[in-house]
Scaffold this active site. Sequence first.
Site, PDB file in Angstrom:
ATOM      1  N   GLU A 280       0.859  -1.120   0.053  1.00  0.00           N
ATOM      2  CA  GLU A 280       0.117  -0.042   0.130  1.00  0.00           C
ATOM      3  C   GLU A 280       0.673   1.359   0.077  1.00  0.00           C
ATOM      4  OE1 GLU A 280      -4.240  -1.077   1.999  1.00  0.00           O
ATOM      5  OE2 GLU A 280      -3.067   0.340   3.146  1.00  0.00           O
ATOM      6  N   HIS A 301       8.768 -26.304  -1.799  1.00  0.00           N
ATOM      7  CA  HIS A 301       8.513 -27.374  -2.387  1.00  0.00           C
ATOM      8  C   HIS A 301       7.227 -27.049  -3.686  1.00  0.00           C
ATOM      9  CE1 HIS A 301      10.566 -30.272  -0.177  1.00  0.00           C
ATOM     10  NE2 HIS A 301      10.919 -29.389   0.647  1.00  0.00           N
ATOM     11  N   LYS A 415     -13.895  -0.385  -4.054  1.00  0.00           N
ATOM     12  CA  LYS A 415     -15.216  -0.280  -3.249  1.00  0.00           C
ATOM     13  C   LYS A 415     -16.105   0.598  -3.939  1.00  0.00           C
ATOM     14  CE  LYS A 415     -12.446   0.530   0.924  1.00  0.00           C
ATOM     15  NZ  LYS A 415     -11.791   1.428   1.973  1.00  0.00           N
TER      16      LYS A 415
HETATM   17  O1  PA5 Z   1      -3.991   0.899   5.958  1.00  0.00           O
HETATM   18  C1  PA5 Z   1      -4.773   1.178   5.653  1.00  0.00           C
HETATM   19  O2  PA5 Z   1      -5.296   2.583   5.682  1.00  0.00           O
HETATM   20  C2  PA5 Z   1      -6.017   0.111   5.287  1.00  0.00           C
HETATM   21  O3  PA5 Z   1      -5.600  -1.054   5.372  1.00  0.00           O
HETATM   22  C3  PA5 Z   1      -7.211   0.237   6.342  1.00  0.00           C
HETATM   23  O4  PA5 Z   1      -6.551   0.069   7.686  1.00  0.00           O
HETATM   24  C4  PA5 Z   1      -8.366  -0.718   6.170  1.00  0.00           C
HETATM   25  O5  PA5 Z   1      -8.860  -0.466   5.037  1.00  0.00           O
HETATM   26  C5  PA5 Z   1      -9.241  -0.566   7.193  1.00  0.00           C
HETATM   27  O6  PA5 Z   1      -9.814   0.807   7.357  1.00  0.00           O
HETATM   28  P1  PA5 Z   1     -10.580   1.110   8.457  1.00  0.00           P
HETATM   29  O7  PA5 Z   1      -9.789   1.242   9.582  1.00  0.00           O
HETATM   30  O8  PA5 Z   1     -10.979   2.738   8.047  1.00  0.00           O
HETATM   31  O9  PA5 Z   1     -11.871   0.118   8.631  1.00  0.00           O
END
Ligand code: PA5
Length: 426
Positions: A280, A301, A415
Amino acid sequence: MPSSLKFDFTNMQSFIRSGDLSKIQRKIDDAHTQLIDRSGPGSSFLGWLDLPFQKNEAIEPIIRLAEEIRANHAALVCIGIGGSYLGARAVIEAIQPTGGSEIYYAGHQIDSDHLIDLMNALKHKPFYINVISKSGTTLEPSLAFRYLHQLLTSRPELTANKSHVIATTDRSKGLLKEYADSKGYRTLIIPDDVGGRFSVLTAVGLLPIAASGIDINELIAGAREMAECATSSDIEKNEVYMYAALRNLMYEQGKRIEILANFKPAMHYIGEWWKQLFGESEGKNGKGLFPAAVDFTTDLHSLGQYIQDGVRNILETFLIVEQSKHKLHVPADEQNLDQLNYLSGSDLDDINHKTYLGTASAHLDGGVPNMTISLPASTPHSIGQLLFFFEKAVAISGYLLGVNPFDQPGVEAYKKNMFKLLGKPK
Ligand code: PA5
């Protein structure tokens, strides 16, 4: 560097060309200044830099809450996804504490069978729910919370004083905050300046980790030790930066995949957490090493063939834990039908270690540059070091790559489609 975590890049040397390190040092100096002056892209999300130094007052209420859960002999169900779940799971599974609450995880996918199994497992147990979401609107945890909340409220003995639901969310805004306030549930805060994937040392990770029986002060102390050691911008003196520099050099040489390879099943979720942290943070604007994680020797393996011999666009980082909790020696066998007596008396950890050494040199011979991060054992202290090592490395690495390591605009695309297909009201 702290005495415990070790970083070895011997198997990178043949890939480093003359002048590479001094060239990248100049870029590191700039990235370091941006990070330390808090002037680079995403600088409003640098609160994680301060978490190793957080005050006792921030940690004490979390410890007290965890003690309450444990004193009630209750399980804790952590509902969250991505950064709101992976850090806690990674730490708990790596350390495998004993004596704390059982921790369950929900809301990290949308699967009926998983939810039904979980609800069946909880049917006759006392349990608390820790619902964790910064935005408060993420579909997966919201859905799981609806089911588990209904299960909880069908058990009056657990809901008598509203204490069995704890929401970890934004300080003042969002649906989850409103929900918790309207029900009178306790809330813990996710700081505004800490993004999900950097939140393991906030209440997001610390409550479940403490409830599981892990000493969170030690975890934070490990992170602090790493933070205090990794301050120089000189890659020869700062192994966090050397790691960032080398992975970027390899990217410039055409490597496109970094594999984090462990030799211990308990480290599987550290790999999952690391994949999110790096994926990310760096995978944007058409750039970034693809972070993959493998569990060795299992995957030797299966994927081992590809790593040894497939497209040569792979870089590998081994994550080694030197000592297991238990000692196991290979027993002798009089008949030796399995012809394993040459190993009789050997420590299983030593066999595992030699397998790692053999793998590292085979992959090097196969054209896969590799480096190794070793922990003496999976203790809270060394896991704390490791977390901060990777967090700081990805920040610098992202700046070297020329991206904002602290946003994740790409996560919204699925989303949008999903909510459209589901007919979510605007
Ligand atoms: O690192 C991030 O921002 C994401 O992985 C969020 O943690 C994840 O999408 C969950 O989001 P939220 O805490 O708003 O539910």
